[in-house]
Design an enzyme around this catalytic site. Structure first.
Site, PDB file in Angstrom:
ATOM      1  N   HIS A   1      -3.727   6.388   2.776  1.00 35.67           N
ATOM      2  CA  HIS A   1      -4.661   5.127   2.437  1.00 35.67           C
ATOM      3  C   HIS A   1      -4.249   3.615   3.374  1.00 35.67           C
ATOM      4  O   HIS A   1      -4.826   3.121   3.854  1.00 35.67           O
ATOM      5  CB  HIS A   1      -4.631   4.872   1.032  1.00 35.67           C
TER       6      HIS A   1
ATOM      7  N   ASP B   1       0.852  -1.120  -0.073  1.00 30.20           N
ATOM      8  CA  ASP B   1      -0.064   0.112   0.076  1.00 30.20           C
ATOM      9  C   ASP B   1       0.794   1.393   0.002  1.00 30.20           C
ATOM     10  O   ASP B   1       1.969   1.197  -0.636  1.00 30.20           O
ATOM     11  CB  ASP B   1      -0.911   0.074   1.239  1.00 30.20           C
TER      12      ASP B   1
ATOM     13  N   SER C   1     -11.525  -1.156  -0.920  1.00 30.81           N
ATOM     14  CA  SER C   1     -10.196  -1.178  -0.252  1.00 30.81           C
ATOM     15  C   SER C   1     -10.602  -1.724   1.333  1.00 30.81           C
ATOM     16  O   SER C   1      -9.958  -2.581   1.871  1.00 30.81           O
ATOM     17  CB  SER C   1      -9.551   0.057  -0.231  1.00 30.81           C
TER      18      SER C   1
END
Length: 567
Positions: free
Chosen positions: A165, A127, A366
């Site tokens: 994120h 990520d 996600s």
């Protein structure tokens, strides 16, 4: 292989929680803050979008190669309003855990008498990095693998999360407030992830603007396979909230091959289907691979009862051949905030106003994938000998079918980890799909997403990795399948990282990093373009990369990072 339906134009589509259509400018103060272990403070920026009107369509698409283009500049705030779905919905992780039956699982014990909280299981998070915020900063919670992002050359940013994120996903998978004692995981006063005692292996590939090439993602997957059995890691799960809009047959696609190789090596690979909504008939790549667990997102409608749940409006439907294997909560899920990161600064609507300033909410597949990754970790602590095929069958066979909901979009139904833990180990779970070959092209795996040099505008295309090294499927597939794609710090013939574990960090250990001195496709080194040495302006990396489609929408920016929106 089915033909992919046309996508909406860049300006007419709502991107996932990461739609990074513009470059992020970072102030010197932000770099200083990170150097001191404090989350980054990003500068206020403007978004520069280059558009081209097609002679055959009235839609507007992102372009970096056309000579007949127009440029418009708007503030990030305006961009956020145009591209992000912001509403008052809020789904606490406590509600998510309750809905999937996690508290009941935490009260059980494994064969060694330990509470089932993910203990001893490593989850590799590929990520944007993980920030050392409360809930993730305790010793042993996070182990840093090599930082493969373009920001790795800035020591003050290495392994951190300048986007936000990755930290959000990390909290969902394995966050745990330090005040929570053993056996008190259900205490509503504190933040607790799905598998609160799982170990997170931080494999950072994306920079603050979302810039990442498919070759970096493949390299990270290969690293996880090569080092899965290293002391203190025990990588049994990979969470990949990423996907490209590749039209390449997954049988030949190298990204598809990489996740399948990890699966065959004993790692459960969890991938988001994407955030292109109910009309899109093709899931992202590598969710296209039939072996791995492809996850769609559900909307629990503000309750923990299942009878009012529906498919999230963002979740990619897929088709009868390939769609989500199951779904998990993905709308407005609350997780840990990364103060000063890109999404924190540019999408203030995601901030949870509870007085603590610790939490942020986001929507997309996600978040749903992160929930399933945590669930897989719980199963693997309970039964360490489970194969990836058995984990997949347990999760799918015990999922709750959703009533009045598209049967294709929901797959087997909604995750129920309590039922999965109670179910008998499957005796017939081996999947028999055609094996991937990986002989396709790297360019095909990229789909429409390319990174570009910030000064020359030259895009990385063709059969070259991020280092400019020629791609040889015949050589790579053999090494990847054998779990030997990495030799020390070398991957695909170039040194990408250090060759051993050195030093300590907030995460306990950090994989040493070496400078990327190899010449890149543009004829210059990465060190010339890092956050510490050059400002990111409207013409840098992100303006020509994931803005159209990448991290899981298909990426979080345009369509590739799987969070649909920060809402």
């Amino acid at each position: 292989m089915s033909t992919k339906s046309p996508r909406r134009s860049v300006t007419g589509r709502r991107w996932p929680v990461g739609v990074l259509s513009a470059a992020l400018a970072m102030s010197a103060g932000a770099a200083t803050a990170l150097a001191g272990g404090v989350p980054a403070q990003a500068a206020t920026t403007t978004t520069t979008t280059t558009t081209k009107t097609s002679t055959t369509s009235t839609s507007v698409t992102t372009s970096v190669t056309t000579t007949t283009s127009t440029t418009s500049t708007t503030t990030q705030t305006t961009d956020a309003r145009n591209r992000w779905l912001l509403d008052s919905t809020l789904t606490s992780l406590r509600d998510v855990n309750s809905m999937i039956g996690a508290p009941q699982v935490w009260a059980k014990r494994d064969a060694s008498g330990r509470l089932l909280t993910g203990q001893g299981v490593g989850v590799a998070l590929i990520d944007s990095g993980i920030a050392p915020v409360k809930g993730l900063s305790q010793p042993g919670k996070v182990v840093n693998g090599p930082d493969l992002s373009v920001e790795s050359q800035a020591a003050n940013l290495r392994n951190l999360d300048t986007f936000g994120h990755g930290t959000h996903m990390a909290g969902i998978i394995a966050g745990r407030d330090p005040e929570v004692g053993a056996g008190q995981e259900a205490d509503p006063r504190y933040f607790v992830g799905v598998a609160p005692d799982a170990r997170l292996v931080n494999l950072r590939v994306a920079a603050a603007d979302g810039a990442v090439d498919v070759s970096q993602v493949i390299a990270a997957i290969d690293w996880a396979v090569t080092h899965r059995n290293d002391a203190g890691l025990n990588i049994r799960v990979i969470n990949l909230s990423f996907g490209t809009d590749s039209l390449q047959d997954p049988k030949y696609d190298p990204l598809s091959y990489a996740v399948e190789a990890a699966w065959r090596a004993g790692i459960v690979v969890v991938v988001s289907v994407g955030n292109d909504g109910p009309t899109d008939t093709r899931v992202g790549n590598p969710a296209l691979n039939p072996y791995i667990i492809a996850v769609g997102g559900s909307d629990i409608s503000g309750t923990i009862a299942r009878n009012d749940d529906k498919i999230g409006a963002f979740s990619t439907r897929g088709n009868t051949v390939r769609h989500a294997d199951l779904v998990a909560p993905g709308r407005s899920v609350v997780s840990l905030r990364d103060p000063g990161a890109f999404v924190d600064v540019n999408y203030p609507g995601g901030l949870v106003n509870d007085g603590t300033g610790r939490y942020f909410k986001g929507s997309g597949t996600s978040q749903a994938a992160a929930v399933v990754s945590g669930a897989a970790a719980l199963l693997l602590q309970q039964r360490p000998t489970l194969t990836p095929d058995q984990v997949k069958k347990l999760l799918m066979s015990t999922a709750n079918p959703m009533t009045g909901v598209d049967t294709i979009a929901q797959g087997a139904g909604e995750l129920n980890i309590q039922s999965a833990v109670m179910a008998a180990t499957p005796t017939t779970a081996t999947q028999s799909f055609t094996r991937a070959l990986g002989t396709g092209t790297l360019e095909g795996a990229r789909g429409t997403a390319h990174i570009a040099d910030s000064e020359t505008g030259i895009e990385l295309t063709g059969e070259r990795d991020i280092m400019g090294k020629a791609w040889s499927p015949a050589t790579w597939t053999v090494a990847s399948a054998a779990g030997k794609a990495w030799v020390g710090g070398t991957w695909n013939g170039n040194i990408w990282a250090g060759a051993d574990w050195t030093g300590t960090s907030w995460a306990t250990k950090t994989w040493s990093t070496t400078s990327w001195t190899a010449r890149t496709w543009s004829g210059s080194t990465w060190t010339a373009r890092t956050w510490s040495s050059a400002g990111w302006t409207g013409s840098t990396w992100s303006a020509r990369t994931w803005s159209a489609r990448t991290w899981s929408a298909r990426t979080w920016s345009g369509g590739y990072w799987a969070s649909r929106t920060w809402q």
